[in-house]
Write a protein that holds these residues in place. Structure first.
Motif, PDB file in Angstrom:
ATOM      1  N   ARG A   1       1.178  -3.124   6.487  1.00  0.00           N
ATOM      2  CA  ARG A   1       2.523  -2.966   7.033  1.00  0.00           C
ATOM      3  C   ARG A   1       3.622  -3.368   6.069  1.00  0.00           C
ATOM      4  NH1 ARG A   1       4.220  -5.784  10.625  1.00  0.00           N
ATOM      5  NH2 ARG A   1       5.544  -4.266  11.732  1.00  0.00           N
ATOM      6  N   LEU A   2       3.288  -4.169   5.083  1.00  0.00           N
ATOM      7  CA  LEU A   2       4.333  -4.672   4.193  1.00  0.00           C
ATOM      8  C   LEU A   2       4.418  -3.906   2.884  1.00  0.00           C
ATOM      9  CD1 LEU A   2       3.850  -8.515   4.765  1.00  0.00           C
ATOM     10  CD2 LEU A   2       5.423  -6.949   5.929  1.00  0.00           C
ATOM     11  N   ILE A   3       3.629  -2.860   2.740  1.00  0.00           N
ATOM     12  CA  ILE A   3       3.722  -2.015   1.549  1.00  0.00           C
ATOM     13  C   ILE A   3       4.992  -1.170   1.634  1.00  0.00           C
ATOM     14  CG2 ILE A   3       2.692  -0.047   0.344  1.00  0.00           C
ATOM     15  CD1 ILE A   3       1.233  -2.494  -0.260  1.00  0.00           C
ATOM     16  N   SER A   4       5.751  -1.157   0.563  1.00  0.00           N
ATOM     17  CA  SER A   4       6.981  -0.371   0.523  1.00  0.00           C
ATOM     18  C   SER A   4       6.975   0.497  -0.729  1.00  0.00           C
ATOM     19  CB  SER A   4       8.204  -1.288   0.538  1.00  0.00           C
ATOM     20  OG  SER A   4       8.182  -2.166  -0.576  1.00  0.00           O
ATOM     21  N   GLY A   5       8.083   1.156  -0.962  1.00  0.00           N
ATOM     22  CA  GLY A   5       8.187   2.024  -2.125  1.00  0.00           C
ATOM     23  C   GLY A   5       7.993   3.480  -1.754  1.00  0.00           C
ATOM     24  N   VAL A   6       7.820   4.302  -2.755  1.00  0.00           N
ATOM     25  CA  VAL A   6       7.779   5.752  -2.571  1.00  0.00           C
ATOM     26  C   VAL A   6       6.443   6.291  -3.074  1.00  0.00           C
ATOM     27  CG1 VAL A   6       8.872   7.946  -3.165  1.00  0.00           C
ATOM     28  CG2 VAL A   6      10.275   5.899  -2.853  1.00  0.00           C
ATOM     29  N   VAL A   7       5.781   7.059  -2.215  1.00  0.00           N
ATOM     30  CA  VAL A   7       4.575   7.763  -2.624  1.00  0.00           C
ATOM     31  C   VAL A   7       4.991   8.995  -3.417  1.00  0.00           C
ATOM     32  CG1 VAL A   7       2.540   9.020  -1.818  1.00  0.00           C
ATOM     33  CG2 VAL A   7       3.269   6.940  -0.638  1.00  0.00           C
ATOM     34  N   PRO A   8       4.429   9.234  -4.596  1.00  0.00           N
ATOM     35  CA  PRO A   8       4.829  10.400  -5.393  1.00  0.00           C
ATOM     36  C   PRO A   8       4.721  11.696  -4.604  1.00  0.00           C
ATOM     37  CG  PRO A   8       3.399   8.964  -6.657  1.00  0.00           C
ATOM     38  CD  PRO A   8       3.389   8.439  -5.263  1.00  0.00           C
ATOM     39  N   ARG A   9       5.740  12.538  -4.753  1.00  0.00           N
ATOM     40  CA  ARG A   9       5.771  13.807  -4.042  1.00  0.00           C
ATOM     41  C   ARG A   9       5.066  14.932  -4.793  1.00  0.00           C
ATOM     42  NH1 ARG A   9       9.346  10.782  -1.702  1.00  0.00           N
ATOM     43  NH2 ARG A   9      10.190  11.339   0.340  1.00  0.00           N
ATOM     44  N   THR A  10       4.580  14.637  -5.971  1.00  0.00           N
ATOM     45  CA  THR A  10       3.810  15.599  -6.733  1.00  0.00           C
ATOM     46  C   THR A  10       2.515  14.929  -7.175  1.00  0.00           C
ATOM     47  OG1 THR A  10       4.884  14.937  -8.800  1.00  0.00           O
ATOM     48  CG2 THR A  10       5.868  16.777  -7.594  1.00  0.00           C
ATOM     49  N   GLY A  11       1.619  15.725  -7.657  1.00  0.00           N
ATOM     50  CA  GLY A  11       0.370  15.166  -8.154  1.00  0.00           C
ATOM     51  C   GLY A  11      -0.625  14.899  -7.052  1.00  0.00           C
ATOM     52  N   GLN A  12      -1.544  13.991  -7.329  1.00  0.00           N
ATOM     53  CA  GLN A  12      -2.703  13.782  -6.486  1.00  0.00           C
ATOM     54  C   GLN A  12      -2.350  13.252  -5.103  1.00  0.00           C
ATOM     55  OE1 GLN A  12      -5.365  14.807  -7.897  1.00  0.00           O
ATOM     56  NE2 GLN A  12      -7.126  14.030  -6.786  1.00  0.00           N
ATOM     57  N   PHE A  13      -1.400  12.341  -5.024  1.00  0.00           N
ATOM     58  CA  PHE A  13      -1.158  11.633  -3.754  1.00  0.00           C
ATOM     59  C   PHE A  13      -0.465  12.506  -2.721  1.00  0.00           C
ATOM     60  CE2 PHE A  13      -1.913   8.286  -6.765  1.00  0.00           C
ATOM     61  CZ  PHE A  13      -2.724   7.421  -6.050  1.00  0.00           C
ATOM     62  N   ALA A  14       0.084  13.624  -3.134  1.00  0.00           N
ATOM     63  CA  ALA A  14       0.680  14.540  -2.181  1.00  0.00           C
ATOM     64  C   ALA A  14      -0.352  15.445  -1.531  1.00  0.00           C
ATOM     65  CB  ALA A  14       1.743  15.397  -2.873  1.00  0.00           C
ATOM     66  N   THR A  15      -1.591  15.360  -1.971  1.00  0.00           N
ATOM     67  CA  THR A  15      -2.637  16.240  -1.441  1.00  0.00           C
ATOM     68  C   THR A  15      -3.464  15.587  -0.347  1.00  0.00           C
ATOM     69  OG1 THR A  15      -4.298  15.519  -3.056  1.00  0.00           O
ATOM     70  CG2 THR A  15      -2.824  17.298  -3.717  1.00  0.00           C
ATOM     71  N   PHE A  16      -3.280  14.286  -0.100  1.00  0.00           N
ATOM     72  CA  PHE A  16      -4.110  13.605   0.880  1.00  0.00           C
ATOM     73  C   PHE A  16      -3.572  13.801   2.288  1.00  0.00           C
ATOM     74  CE2 PHE A  16      -4.849  11.030  -3.014  1.00  0.00           C
ATOM     75  CZ  PHE A  16      -6.180  11.347  -3.164  1.00  0.00           C
ATOM     76  N   GLU A  17      -4.471  13.724   3.242  1.00  0.00           N
ATOM     77  CA  GLU A  17      -4.084  13.865   4.647  1.00  0.00           C
ATOM     78  C   GLU A  17      -3.257  12.672   5.103  1.00  0.00           C
ATOM     79  OE1 GLU A  17      -4.632  16.454   6.423  1.00  0.00           O
ATOM     80  OE2 GLU A  17      -6.012  17.555   5.133  1.00  0.00           O
ATOM     81  N   ARG A  18      -2.596  12.850   6.212  1.00  0.00           N
ATOM     82  CA  ARG A  18      -1.670  11.815   6.680  1.00  0.00           C
ATOM     83  C   ARG A  18      -2.376  10.532   7.086  1.00  0.00           C
ATOM     84  NH1 ARG A  18      -0.207  11.451  12.152  1.00  0.00           N
ATOM     85  NH2 ARG A  18      -1.659  12.448  13.602  1.00  0.00           N
ATOM     86  N   TYR A  19      -3.666  10.630   7.426  1.00  0.00           N
ATOM     87  CA  TYR A  19      -4.354   9.399   7.819  1.00  0.00           C
ATOM     88  C   TYR A  19      -4.456   8.420   6.660  1.00  0.00           C
ATOM     89  CZ  TYR A  19      -8.706  10.925   5.546  1.00  0.00           C
ATOM     90  OH  TYR A  19      -9.644  11.314   4.632  1.00  0.00           O
ATOM     91  N   SER A  20      -4.213   8.891   5.443  1.00  0.00           N
ATOM     92  CA  SER A  20      -4.249   7.995   4.287  1.00  0.00           C
ATOM     93  C   SER A  20      -3.071   7.033   4.268  1.00  0.00           C
ATOM     94  CB  SER A  20      -4.254   8.812   2.992  1.00  0.00           C
ATOM     95  OG  SER A  20      -5.424   9.578   2.883  1.00  0.00           O
TER      96      SER A  20
END
Length: 951
Positions: free
Chosen positions: A679-698
């Motif tokens: 719950r305390l993780i903040s910041g921005v997940v990259p919108r390109t590359g590998q992390f944009a390909t994972f399902e929302r449950y991630s």
């Protein structure tokens, strides 16, 4: 007049001489011309080899082999080029390009080398058909095309001089009768194993009078057995569809067999005693059939017999006394029968046996009365998958030659005897899936040769003894699903630091025994099927490959390439794992964990670890890191981003805080990722590359984390409030919590309904196997109640609702692999290690039935990519492969030019090539996302009018 006549005769003779000289001149010209055309000189051989080099370099622009050195120095003759051998007459007679990273199709002009006798292109990735040109290489004596991806039908009927033919491990199909007996005149060795050949073999080899070694295993041959096999030295037809009975007359007369492998077919009836006519027989394998009746006592007269595989049949439980006369017998396999009750006493009298396999029976009671524990030469004892009970026998510690002890999946109870630490040669202890309790004895630390320690799924308690750190060879440690507590001792990080001595000892002992029935089942327990890179190994474990895989492991050779920390360069090295999941371990992870350089998998999930994750974990060559459901806090170490080849990263259900590490952008090979519920993780997940390909449950349950909009996981996108959630965020968090609680309730209700439906009396009888009383023994429950359940059979597999719950960890969120419009798909692992996908439908009635039928269409091959195109018999994938084949030489397919697609046709052809590569049959042939992106960038950069912005 006489003078005139003499002049005329002289002129006639002169004219005849000139005519003869002219004819000789023309003949020499034609002869030389023929030499140029057919390559009847070293110079023309040189030109053919240079053409071969050009062909190979065009198909392999990156990873090139020794052929790239050909012709580099003009003064170096072809006979000195690497991989080339010549005759005394300075003609090219041999080409060896084995293991040279060759891909693409096979060169189609080998016949221009008219003296070519040896051709070895094995262990590459050559695909396509075997060209007709190869059948014109009439001088070939040795042909090895094994371990490639060749497909199509086989037509080599003109190679009458062939003595050795190896086509094993390809994809060749069709009938082989067109080749045999046409190439049989000189043939001595023929290996056609591990292909897709079909047809019957009962008369193909009648004309192969010189044939001594024939391997037809792992194909789809049917019909009856060829009766002439007795004149061979070695014959294997294992893993086919051959059926019928084995007649005693097949062994009449002279029998030269030293190896006979009929395993994994559909033979039935009795095994004839006339096999004893094969006086030189060393290995007899008839396992995996439907043989019944008594074990022939005549087998006891084959004094040369070293290995007897009788497992997985229906023989009677009476073991003939005559088998005790086999003084050379080392390997005895009677696994997977229906033998029950107390184990037969006769096994205690096989003093000569080194490998005793009795797994997969129904033996009960203990081992004390059998005499097995007094066998002096036993190296491998496999009694797994029985119903043995009582305490583990201390007497095992008095078996001096014991290397592999396998007692998994029984009902042994009590503690592990500390005396087991007195076995100096022990390399494997597998006691998993029993009812053992108490602590792990510290005496285990005396086992310096130990490679595997498998104690998972028991009730062991107490602390992990620090003495285990003395096991310098221990590379595979699985203590999962017990009740262990306390901290991880720092000494544990020293395991597996130096297994060289054990591996070298195994390399010095080369047993002749072929693959048996114990390796596969053991390795499927020992190599976790649902985690890379072990999952790749799991997919290739056939009975035929198990022995070689087993040998590689025992001798310390890597099964898959491993990266060093901070690099994407892979090297084949031995790789181990540490599995401690599902215990009560607590405290912090030792900072010395960075010392575990021989480990590619750490599974520490489902414990009570706390504190910060040490940065040293980023120094490991990991493929898998799973620390889910613990109490880790603090920043996620940025150093994890240095593990460039990480494929599976699960940090979910912890208390991590701070910014989402930007270094994670380096993890370009991730295929599974989960950071949910921190719950305390903040910041921005990259919108390109590998992390944009994972399902929302991630990313669920992280209200401070800014994820890409298209993921739509319900995570709140917050304005900048100095890292503190505002009232809206708190409100949404409450709503999310309520939604999750409601979802849990719905899932529980659905599970209850499914259970009731399974127990329903109105269930169609065609799915029912039987009714049985089942004791609910899921590790998450302490219930001891019994209830009547239905056993369901699907695709020759019997399972129950409880099995589904166990396979999916009770439909755990961690097992979710996707969601559809009508339900959630979970990853499951059956008790035998096979991976399955389980979809829990959220709709009943017509809608649910429609969705189920749609899913079945996809699974049965009727999805978009596999559905017939335009009413034809060709699916989209097949169409793309055909079109790419037509344009494989850089030519734009005519159908593109004739349909108004000439503009951009080259780019379209390249896109088709990418698509076909991505749908390759073998997983290892498919490119990863990074490679696909690189190929797409190359296409877009090749034309100025294609301007894509890559961000």
């Amino acid at each position: 007049m006489a003078a005139k006549q003499r002049n005329m005769e002289k002129k006639k003779i002169t004219d005849q001489a000139c005519s003869w000289r002219f004819s000789l001149f023309i003949f020499l010209i034609l002869k030389n011309s023929d030499n140029v055309v057919n390559g009847d000189s070293l110079e023309t051989d040189r030109q053919v080899l240079l053409n071969l080099k050009t062909f190979l370099e065009a198909h392999n622009p990156v990873n090139r082999g020794i052929y790239s050195e050909w012709g580099v120095g003009n003064s170096i003759p072809p006979c000195r080029w690497p991989g080339i051998s010549c005759s005394e007459q300075q003609r090219v007679i041999g080409i060896n390009l084995s293991e040279n990273n060759i891909s693409g199709e096979m060169f189609g002009n080998f016949s221009a080398l008219t003296e070519l006798q040896h051709l070895d292109l094995s262990r590459n990735t050559i695909g396509g058909d075997v060209p007709d040109d190869l059948s014109r290489c009439k001088s070939l004596v040795h042909l090895n095309l094994s371990h490639n991806i060749l497909d199509g039908k086989l037509e080599l009927k003109e190679l009458s001089r062939l003595e050795m033919l190896d086509l094993s491990v390809n994809r060749l199909h069709g009938d082989i009768e067109v080749n045999f007996p046409g190439i049989c005149q000189s043939l001595i060795v023929a290996n056609l194993s591990t292909n897709n050949f079909t047809g019957e073999i009962d008369s193909c080899f009648d004309g192969c009078l010189n044939l001594k070694y024939l391997d037809l295993s792992s194909n789809k041959f049917g019909g009856h057995l060829w009766g002439g096999f007795r004149r061979l030295t070695e014959f294997s037809v294992s893993e086919n569809l051959v059926s019928g009975t084995i007649s005693g007359s097949m062994f009449a007369g002279n029998c030269s067999l030293q190896l006979l492998d009929l395993s994994e077919n559909n033979f039935h009836g009795a095994v004839p005693g006339e096999i004893s006519n094969c006086k030189d027989l060393a290995i007899l394998h008839v396992g995996g059939n439907k043989f019944n009746g008594s074990i022939p006592p005549e087998l006891g007269s084959i004094s040369s017999l070293e290995a007897l595989f009788l497992g997985n049949n229906s023989f009677s439980s009476v073991i003939p006394e005559s088998l005790l006369n086999l003084s050379n017998l080392e390997f005895l396999d009677l696994s997977n029968h229906k033998f029950g009750g107390e184990i037969q006493n006769i096994f205690g009298r096989f003093k000569q046996v080194k490998f005793l396999l009795l797994h997969g029976n129904s033996y009960t009671g203990g081992l004390d009365t059998s005499g097995i524990l007094t066998l002096p030469n036993i190296s491998r004892l496999d009694l797994s998958y029985n119903s043995f009970s009582g305490p583990l026998p201390v007497e095992i510690s008095e078996m001096p030659s014991l290397n592999y002890l396998m007692l998994a999946h029984n009902q042994f109870n009590g503690s592990i005897p500390p005396e087991y630490g007195n076995l100096p040669n022990l390399q494997t202890i597998d006691l998993s899936f029993n009812r053992l309790s108490g602590s792990i004895p510290p005496e285990i630390g005396k086992l310096s040769s130990l490679l595997w320690l498998m104690l998972a799924n028991n009730s062991l308690s107490g602390k992990i003894p620090p003495e285990i750190g003395n096991c310098s060879s221990l590379l595979w440690l699985n203590l999962a699903n017990n009740q262990l507590s306390g901290r991880i001792p720092p000494e544990l990080t020293k395991i597996g630091r130096n297994a060289t001595r054990t591996f070298e000892s195994n390399r010095r002992h080369n047993d002749r025994i072929i693959a048996g029935s114990g390796e596969c089942s053991a390795m499927k327990r020992w190599l976790p099927a649902d985690y890379p890179p072990f999952s790749f190994v799991y997919t290739i474990l056939t009975r035929k490959s198990c022995r070689s895989t087993w040998d590689r492991l025992l001798k310390g050779y890597g099964l898959f390439p491993i990266c060093t920390a901070g690099s994407t360069v892979r090297t084949f090295q031995i790789s181990g794992y540490l599995q401690l999941g599902g215990n009560r371990l607590s405290g912090s992870i030792p900072s010395d964990i960075g010392m575990m350089q021989n480990f590619s998998m750490l599974h520490l999930g489902f414990n009570e670890f706390n504190g910060e994750l040490p940065a040293q974990i980023g120094q490991l060559p990991l493929g898998v890191l799973n620390i889910t459901r613990n109490k880790f806090s603090g920043q996620i170490p940025a150093e994890i981003g240095n593990v460039k080849c990480l494929q599976n990263l699960d940090l979910s259900y912890n208390n991590f805080s701070g910014i989402f590490p930007t270094s994670f952008s380096n993890l370009t090979e991730l295929s599974k990722f989960n950071i949910s519920y921190n719950r305390l993780i903040s910041g921005v997940v990259p919108r390109t590359g590998q992390f944009a390909t994972f399902e929302r449950y991630s990313y669920l349950g992280n209200p401070l984390l800014d994820v890409p909009d298209f993921i739509d996981n319900g995570t709140v996108h917050l304005p900048d409030t100095n890292g503190r959630p505002n009232r809206s965020a708190r409100f949404v968090a409450i709503i999310v919590s309520l939604a999750l609680a409601l979802t849990a309730f719905v899932f529980g209700f659905v599970s209850l309904m499914v259970c009731r439906m399974v127990n329903s009396k109105s269930e169609p009888q065609k799915y029912l196997l039987n009714e049985t009383t089942y004791q609910h023994d899921l590790t998450s429950s302490s219930s001891g109640s019994s209830y009547i359940i239905k056993v369901i059979r699907l695709d020759k597999t019997a399972f129950t609702h409880a099995d589904i719950l166990r396979a999916t960890s009770n439909f755990s969120d961690e097992r979710i692999i996707g969601k559809g419009g009508f339900g959630t798909v979970y990853r499951g692992v059956l008790p035998d290690g096979r991976e399955v996908a389980v979809k829990k439908l959220q709709s009943e009635g017509i809608e649910g039935e429609r969705e189920f039928k749609a899913e079945m269409e996809v699974l049965s091959g009727n999805s978009i990519g596999r559905r017939a195109v335009d009413g034809s018999d060709e699916c989209l994938v097949e169409w793309a492969k055909r079109i790419m084949g037509n344009g494989r030489n850089g030519l734009i397919p005519v159908m593109f030019l004739g349909s108004g697609l000439s503009v951009g046709a080259e780019e379209m052809l390249e896109l088709l090539r990418i698509g076909v590569r991505c749908t390759a049959d073998a997983p290892q042939e498919r490119p990863n996302m990074k490679e696909v992106l690189g190929m797409l960038i190359k296409i877009t950069s090749s034309r100025a009018d294609f301007k894509y912005s890559i961000t």
